[in-house]
Structure formats: structure tokens, C-alpha cells
Scaffold this motif. Structure first.
Motif, short mmCIF file in Angstrom:
data_model
loop_
_atom_site.label_atom_id
_atom_site.label_comp_id
_atom_site.label_asym_id
_atom_site.label_seq_id
_atom_site.Cartn_x
_atom_site.Cartn_y
_atom_site.Cartn_z
N LYS A 255 15.38 -1.63 1.63
CA LYS A 255 14.38 -2.52 2.21
C LYS A 255 12.98 -1.93 2.11
N SER A 257 11.91 0.14 -0.19
CA SER A 257 11.46 0.10 -1.58
C SER A 257 10.97 -1.28 -1.99
N ARG A 258 11.44 -2.32 -1.29
CA ARG A 258 11.00 -3.68 -1.58
C ARG A 258 9.87 -4.12 -0.66
N GLU A 260 9.97 -4.33 2.59
CA GLU A 260 10.45 -5.03 3.77
C GLU A 260 10.54 -4.07 4.94
#
Length: 377
Positions: A255, A257-258, A260
């Protein structure tokens, strides 16, 4: 693209002239062997053992080596005249749903190109029939000296063929799976599903070969006399003690890394054991209660008296002071059993005794120590 094989597709009584073209290519960086002392190129030369001389490619043929070492020459004409229909033909034998094909069977991929204008109409007919049926064609063909199995499917507006391994060429995965009994809990499966959902999907066109690019950059740097860049050593990862912690950490990192935000329950420092969530707590040792010393030779009735005083404190406080002795409230395991039995008997006696005594007289008269009652065996 250069064709590697010319033939025809046999679709019942319909014959479709085609050319076979490689559908894939390798972009891996190839290296040469050199002599490390002087950089000289190492080459493999094809030498005739009988004449002890190097021969050209045009002089090289093929042969089958018999069990006794005898060489039996085999020519291309011999292979072309084999009495099989697939020598120059891709013979379709069946049409099956695509999910019937095990990906383990898939081998090299080819494009089938219509060979000439007359082949355009039957080629298009077969392509549209495959599209509408949503099936793939299973075919047999001969290539490079052996008969092979293939699968025909539609890619955009082109018929592609995947070489397939014969069923007996796929090994049975015996002894490969774990031989221990492992139980996967629902909580672990839930975390695995969450990790899969977090990673999501990817466009395969966005993936590229990082290793090949790094090799090419290194070669360019060395060719220009520069020192190639070196990557920093990866930081040692934290030791994961259990699978649940690894899954939870993987979900958090995916999450992050994205871009989020992790859920609150994923960052509150809790540990999950599969059935409940427990916060990290400090375990403190509780010191044992102090045990009073025991006076030898006397049995204490203070335990029974203390039980009696819990109901009426005022009327039995005097009796408690009279019946207390410096004896221990708890004795050894064997003495405790007999003392408990005596305490039950003396409790009833004590209740009768304290009922007959006057409370006012007990306040004026100094307390006397109670004489222990003799026990009968």
C-alpha cells in the motif's frame, strides 16, 4: 520477418498455403568466450576426425549413430519423403476450448502468414471461425526432423500457433509438493487475498528487463573508459518470526508503494495469532505471598474463626482475638488437609460459644487465650 517453414494448413478438404514465422525473439545480451590472459577469442571449430581438418558448413550433414557406433547418414530428402501427412502440412485434428490446454504444454510460438493471394480467403475463413467459436484448433505438424503438436488461436487479425509438448513429455510432479501436513487458517488466507488485491493488476506492456538494461549500461561505461555504476547493498531485512507478520508487513509495504495509507489496524503495533488480535504487553512476574511460620505442636483454629468473623464483625471480633494464635494459616500439604477438616468441626463449636458470651462482659474483662480443644481420633 523471414519465414522458417513453408507448407499448408489442412482444414478438412480446405488447404491454406502458409508461411511459418517466429513470433518471439530474444533480447538477452550474449557474450563471447575469450582468453583471459590476452583477450584472444575462443572459437569452436568443426573438424573431421578422419581427415583432421576443419570443414565448412556446406560439407556438414546429419547421421544417426547406431548402438555399435556406426553412423547412418540421413538426408533432407529422406525426411521429406517420410510417409506421414504432416511432413509439409499443419493438419488440424480437433477444436477444443482454450482452457483445456495446460500451460505446461506450451512451447515456442509462431505466426502463420497466408502465402499468396489465393490463400487470403481460406485463411480469413479459418480465422473468423476460430473467433466465433471461441475455441482453439489442435494440429499436428513436422518441423526440424520431428512431428510436433500445435495449438492454433487468433491474435488480433493473425492466426498464431503455439508448439505443444506431447502429453508424455510432461513430468509428473511427484515428490515436489511439501511432504508435511500444513494447515492454512482462514485469517492467513484473508491476508493473502488482501495482498493480492493490493498488488492488483499490471499491464504486461509496462514490464521490461531491468537486468538487460543494467548490463548494457555497464558495457557502455566500460567501452568509454568509465567505471560502471554499482548498486548499493540491500539493507538486511528484518527477521520475520511468523507467516502472519510477513503477510501483514507485505500488505503495508504494498500500500505504501502505491501511495495508499495503511489501515489503522495495520500500524497500531498489534500482533495477530489467527484467532484474535492482541496488543503487545509487558509480562510482569507476581511475587508469591508471604507464608507465616508454623508453631510446632499446635493446631490452629484461626482459619475457621476468620471465616466466621466475615459475617458479623462486631459480635465476633472478641472471639477472633481470643482464638488467634501465632500458628500458621497454611501448613504443609498433608497437615492442611487434616486442619481443614478440624476447622469445619470447630467452626460449629465456636459459633455456639460466641452466642452465649456477653459482648459487654468481653469488653471489661481482659481477653484470655482459648485453650485448644482436644481432638478425638
Amino acid at each position: 520477418m523471414r519465414s522458417i517453414w513453408n507448407g499448408a494448413i489442412s482444414f478438412g478438404l480446405v488447404s491454406i498455403p502458409i508461411k511459418l514465422v517466429n513470433a518471439t525473439e530474444s533480447h538477452s545480451v550474449s557474450f563471447r568466450q575469450i582468453h583471459t590472459e590476452d583477450g584472444g577469442r575462443i572459437r569452436y571449430r568443426k573438424v573431421c576426425e578422419l581427415e583432421d581438418r576443419e570443414v565448412a558448413q556446406a560439407e556438414i550433414g546429419k547421421a544417426y549413430e547406431d548402438a555399435d557406433g556406426t553412423m547412418i547418414p540421413i538426408t533432407d530428402e529422406d525426411l521429406a519423403q517420410l510417409p506421414i501427412p504432416t511432413a509439409k502440412t499443419i493438419e488440424i485434428v480437433a477444436f477444443v476450448p482454450a482452457d483445456r490446454i495446460d500451460p505446461l504444454q506450451m512451447d515456442a510460438a509462431y505466426y502463420l502468414s497466408a502465402n499468396g493471394v489465393p490463400a487470403a480467403k481460406p485463411y480469413t475463413l479459418l480465422r473468423e471461425a476460430l473467433k466465433r467459436s471461441q475455441k482453439v484448433a489442435i494440429a499436428k505438424y513436422a518441423l526440424r526432423g520431428r512431428e510436433r503438436l500445435g495449438m492454433l488461436r487468433v491474435v488480433d487479425d493473425v492466426i498464431a500457433m503455439h508448439g505443444l509438448l506431447w502429453p508424455d513429455e510432461i513430468r509428473v510432479p511427484e515428490g515436489v509438493a511439501p511432504d508435511t501436513n500444513v494447515t492454512v487458517r482462514d485469517k492467513e488466507l484473508d491476508l493473502a487475498d488482501a495482498l493480492m488485491d493490493t498488488l492488483g493488476e499490471v499491464d504486461l506492456a509496462d514490464l521490461h528487463d531491468d537486468y538487460r538494461e543494467a548490463v548494457e549500461e555497464m558495457i557502455t561505461a566500460k567501452a568509454s573508459g568509465e567505471h560502471p555504476a554499482t548498486s548499493p547493498s540491500p539493507a538486511p531485512g528484518a527477521k520475520v518470526l511468523d507467516l502472519m507478520a510477513a503477510l501483514e508487513k507485505s500488505v503495508r509495504e504494498a500500500k505504501e508503494s502505491r501511495g495508499e495509507e495503511p489501515d489503522a489496524k495495520e500500524t497500531d503495533g498489534t500482533e495477530t495469532d489467527g484467532t484474535e488480535t492482541r496488543a503487545k504487553a509487558e509480562v510482569r512476574r507476581i511475587s508469591p505471598r508471604a507464608t507465616p511460620k508454623q508453631t510446632p505442636g499446635k493446631k490452629s483454629t484461626s482459619t475457621a474463626t476468620k471465616k466466621t468473623t466475615t459475617t458479623t464483625k462486631k459480635s465476633q471480633s472478641q472471639s477472633q482475638r481470643q482464638s488467634e494464635s501465632p500458628a500458621s494459616a497454611s501448613a504443609s500439604a498433608s497437615a492442611s488437609a487434616s486442619a481443614s477438616a478440624s476447622a469445619k468441626k470447630s467452626t460449629r463449636t465456636t459459633k455456639k460459644t460466641t452466642a452465649t458470651k456477653s459482648t459487654t462482659t468481653a469488653k471489661k474483662t481482659p481477653a484470655k487465650k482459648a485453650t485448644p480443644r482436644k481432638r478425638t481420633a
